[in-house]
Design a protein around this motif. Structure first.
Motif, short mmCIF file in Angstrom:
data_model
loop_
_atom_site.label_atom_id
_atom_site.label_comp_id
_atom_site.label_asym_id
_atom_site.label_seq_id
_atom_site.Cartn_x
_atom_site.Cartn_y
_atom_site.Cartn_z
N VAL A 167 27.91 -23.37 -38.61
CA VAL A 167 26.56 -23.09 -39.32
C VAL A 167 25.81 -22.06 -38.29
CG1 VAL A 167 24.34 -23.95 -39.28
CG2 VAL A 167 25.81 -25.28 -40.28
N GLU A 168 24.93 -21.31 -38.18
CA GLU A 168 24.82 -20.48 -36.93
C GLU A 168 22.62 -21.08 -36.74
OE1 GLU A 168 25.19 -16.38 -37.00
OE2 GLU A 168 27.08 -16.41 -37.39
N ASN A 169 21.90 -20.76 -36.73
CA ASN A 169 21.25 -21.04 -36.14
C ASN A 169 19.93 -19.84 -35.66
OD1 ASN A 169 22.51 -23.67 -34.58
ND2 ASN A 169 20.76 -24.38 -36.48
N ASN A 178 15.93 -19.13 -34.89
CA ASN A 178 14.55 -19.83 -35.02
C ASN A 178 13.07 -18.57 -35.17
OD1 ASN A 178 14.77 -21.98 -34.57
ND2 ASN A 178 14.84 -22.43 -32.49
N ARG A 232 13.74 -20.11 -46.32
CA ARG A 232 14.05 -21.03 -46.77
C ARG A 232 14.75 -20.72 -48.31
NH1 ARG A 232 11.74 -26.10 -45.91
NH2 ARG A 232 9.95 -25.44 -47.92
N GLU A 240 18.13 -22.78 -44.26
CA GLU A 240 17.68 -24.16 -44.87
C GLU A 240 16.42 -23.98 -43.65
OE1 GLU A 240 20.57 -27.84 -45.56
OE2 GLU A 240 20.46 -27.02 -43.36
N ALA A 241 15.38 -24.40 -43.85
CA ALA A 241 14.19 -23.61 -42.88
C ALA A 241 12.83 -25.02 -42.88
CB ALA A 241 13.46 -22.89 -42.73
N ALA A 292 12.22 -22.99 -37.79
CA ALA A 292 13.84 -23.24 -37.11
C ALA A 292 14.63 -23.32 -38.69
CB ALA A 292 14.23 -24.45 -36.83
N CYS A 293 15.39 -22.32 -38.63
CA CYS A 293 16.63 -21.83 -39.47
C CYS A 293 17.90 -22.53 -39.61
CB CYS A 293 15.79 -19.79 -40.00
SG CYS A 293 14.21 -19.26 -40.10
N ASN A 294 18.73 -23.23 -39.96
CA ASN A 294 19.87 -23.43 -40.45
C ASN A 294 20.61 -22.21 -40.78
OD1 ASN A 294 19.55 -25.54 -38.59
ND2 ASN A 294 19.79 -27.13 -39.68
N LYS A 326 20.33 -13.11 -39.56
CA LYS A 326 19.83 -12.97 -38.93
C LYS A 326 18.92 -12.32 -39.39
CE LYS A 326 18.26 -12.10 -34.20
NZ LYS A 326 17.91 -10.70 -33.88
N ARG A 337 18.10 -15.76 -32.10
CA ARG A 337 18.96 -16.69 -32.47
C ARG A 337 19.87 -17.76 -31.12
NH1 ARG A 337 23.82 -15.48 -34.75
NH2 ARG A 337 22.81 -12.76 -34.74
#
Length: 154
Positions: A8-10, A12, A32, A42-43, A56-58, A67, A107
């Protein structure tokens, strides 16, 4: 303790203080997946300092929802907002509105590719960084140092 089946990357999205909570929540829905946004994203909307918000996004499937796709949705959200305000906006003004609404899309943490690169490196972390210097920016170099020093298999 569990783990997802995929890396999983994150990512924002930080708003400026010109963006209200309601606006930040609408941006969250725009990106989302469960609200018709980007597949695998997911956000949630979080409060941030100085009357700002952060989305915040997964990225559960970074190969499907990236991204750059989030950045495209942010641009579309700004355009939608401007149209709702019935504004006729030139490209220059559009850029100024973007800067007024969004502070940045960035990121957080590592990407799957960065992790695999570190695991594939031979030698010391410093040697590996030197070999790849042309490909790395400062952020990536720091990721390699942290990840490589903690997870090196030699």
């Amino acid at each position: 303790i569990g783990s997802p089946p995929n890396f999983v990357e994150n990512v924002n999205i930080r708003t400026t203080s010109k963006c209200t909570k309601q606006m930040a929540q609408s941006l969250t829905k725009k990106v989302r997946a469960r609200d018709g946004g980007i597949v695998g994203v997911e956000a949630l909307t979080l409060p941030y300092s100085n009357d700002r918000f952060e989305v915040a996004c997964n990225l559960l499937s970074p190969q499907l929802g990236s991204k750059s796709m989030i950045e495209e949705e942010v641009a579309a959200w700004i355009k939608d907002y401007e149209q709702q305000q019935e504004q006729v906006v030139s490209a220059e003004i559009h850029q100024n509105n973007h800067e007024r609404m969004i502070e940045g899309v960035y990121r957080v943490g590592t990407t799957a590719e960065q992790c695999l690169d570190v695991l594939a490196m031979g030698g010391s972390v410093d040697e590996s960084i030197e070999k790849r210097r042309v490909r790395m920016d400062e952020y990536e170099e720091e990721v390699v140092r942290r990840f490589g020093n903690n997870f090196r298999i030699e």
